[in-house]
Motif scaffolding. Structure first.
Motif, PDB file in Angstrom:
ATOM      1  N   UNK A   5       0.851  -1.353   0.138  1.00 43.56           N
ATOM      2  CA  UNK A   5       0.084   0.005   0.084  1.00 43.56           C
ATOM      3  C   UNK A   5       0.855   1.351  -0.096  1.00 43.56           C
ATOM      4  N   UNK A   6       0.062   2.383  -0.089  1.00 47.16           N
ATOM      5  CA  UNK A   6       0.975   3.648  -0.092  1.00 47.16           C
ATOM      6  C   UNK A   6       0.228   4.333   1.205  1.00 47.16           C
ATOM      7  N   UNK A   7       0.824   5.286   1.936  1.00 47.86           N
ATOM      8  CA  UNK A   7       0.285   5.915   3.008  1.00 47.86           C
ATOM      9  C   UNK A   7      -0.918   7.010   2.688  1.00 47.86           C
ATOM     10  N   UNK A   8      -0.863   7.508   1.475  1.00 47.74           N
ATOM     11  CA  UNK A   8      -1.961   8.360   0.993  1.00 47.74           C
ATOM     12  C   UNK A   8      -3.147   7.652   0.355  1.00 47.74           C
ATOM     13  N   UNK A  32       4.556   2.593  -4.114  1.00 49.95           N
ATOM     14  CA  UNK A  32       3.996   3.825  -4.789  1.00 49.95           C
ATOM     15  C   UNK A  32       3.767   3.289  -6.484  1.00 49.95           C
ATOM     16  N   UNK A  33       2.419   3.113  -6.537  1.00 46.02           N
ATOM     17  CA  UNK A  33       2.423   2.297  -8.016  1.00 46.02           C
ATOM     18  C   UNK A  33       2.697   3.430  -9.174  1.00 46.02           C
ATOM     19  N   UNK A  34       3.024   4.643  -8.799  1.00 47.12           N
ATOM     20  CA  UNK A  34       3.498   5.697  -9.908  1.00 47.12           C
ATOM     21  C   UNK A  34       5.034   5.703  -9.889  1.00 47.12           C
ATOM     22  N   UNK A  35       5.590   5.036  -9.123  1.00 49.06           N
ATOM     23  CA  UNK A  35       7.199   5.169  -9.296  1.00 49.06           C
ATOM     24  C   UNK A  35       7.862   4.252 -10.229  1.00 49.06           C
ATOM     25  N   UNK A  37      10.101   2.494 -10.055  1.00 51.26           N
ATOM     26  CA  UNK A  37      10.798   1.037  -9.588  1.00 51.26           C
ATOM     27  C   UNK A  37       9.599   0.192  -8.958  1.00 51.26           C
ATOM     28  N   UNK A  38       8.476   0.518  -8.913  1.00 50.74           N
ATOM     29  CA  UNK A  38       7.216  -0.160  -8.408  1.00 50.74           C
ATOM     30  C   UNK A  38       7.236  -1.546  -8.634  1.00 50.74           C
ATOM     31  N   UNK A  39       6.914  -2.468  -7.730  1.00 54.01           N
ATOM     32  CA  UNK A  39       6.587  -3.750  -8.052  1.00 54.01           C
ATOM     33  C   UNK A  39       5.086  -4.326  -7.829  1.00 54.01           C
ATOM     34  N   UNK A  40       4.248  -3.298  -7.756  1.00 52.45           N
ATOM     35  CA  UNK A  40       2.935  -3.576  -7.638  1.00 52.45           C
ATOM     36  C   UNK A  40       2.525  -4.288  -8.991  1.00 52.45           C
ATOM     37  N   UNK A  41       2.869  -3.883  -9.968  1.00 52.94           N
ATOM     38  CA  UNK A  41       2.122  -4.849 -11.145  1.00 52.94           C
ATOM     39  C   UNK A  41       2.526  -6.565 -10.992  1.00 52.94           C
TER      40      UNK A  41
END
Length: 203
Positions: A5-8, A32-35, A37-41
């Protein structure tokens, strides 16, 4: 379990509040999905948070799915009513509150684009969704202490997260002045440890 998750994110906050209300231990992994280097995907093909990784590594995504799972997985301090009709009413509250968050997030992301590329008409449509939803939420709440009447539930958690997100990203939307009953509801919610401990950082 692990929550990505993100804190916002208001959707992630909703899950974090449910975890707290139900006293469920869960590791928090900030992503943060927008970064770049995100690993969310890697966990959610849609690239959205929150994602709940179960003990066996199975990912659950969409906050509504995660909350439903948590309420069944730990049948204490339930945030969803057992009665079928009341359950659906609570989920309707959640859908409306989530819609406010989705419209607000859409505007927030659009404003990140160069001003010459921003679609003012599209943002206005999203803002109108927010105002209509707030009118409906305030009307349905009326003078009740909680969204579902006398009992605190997921409906209040979802609405509180939506109002908190508006405070964070759109302080110019004067919903407290327009809807005093929502301001009273938010004051009660902010007294709960689950809300105070998950308040998004001011950016």
């Amino acid at each position: 379990m692990k929550l990505i998750a993100s804190l916002t994110s208001p959707f992630a906050r909703k899950v974090r509040i449910v975890l707290a209300e139900k006293h469920i231990e869960c590791e928090l992994q900030i992503d943060i999905p927008w970064d770049a280097d995100t690993h969310v995907p890697e966990y959610n093909p849609l690239g959205k948070i929150p994602v709940l990784l179960l003990e066996d590594g199975t990912p659950l995504y969409d906050s509504r799915v995660i909350v439903e799972y948590l309420d069944h997985a730990a049948p204490v301090h339930n945030v969803l009513p057992k009665d079928a009709r009341s359950h659906i009413v609570a989920k309707r509250w959640e859908a409306l509150a989530d819609g406010v968050c989705e419209a607000a997030a859409t505007i927030f992301l659009e404003k990140k684009r160069p001003e010459s590329q921003q679609n003012a008409e599209w943002m206005l449509r999203q803002e109108q969704k927010i105002f209509r939803a707030l009118e409906t939420i305030a009307s349905d709440l009326g003078d009740h202490p909680w969204c579902m009447g006398d009992n605190y539930s997921l409906a209040d958690i979802a609405v509180g997260c939506a109002l908190g997100y508006l405070e964070l990203r759109f302080p110019h939307i004067q919903w407290r002045e327009a809807h005093p009953n929502l301001a009273h509801l938010m004051s009660r919610l902010n007294e709960r440890v689950s809300f105070s401990n998950t308040a998004p950082p001011v950016q």
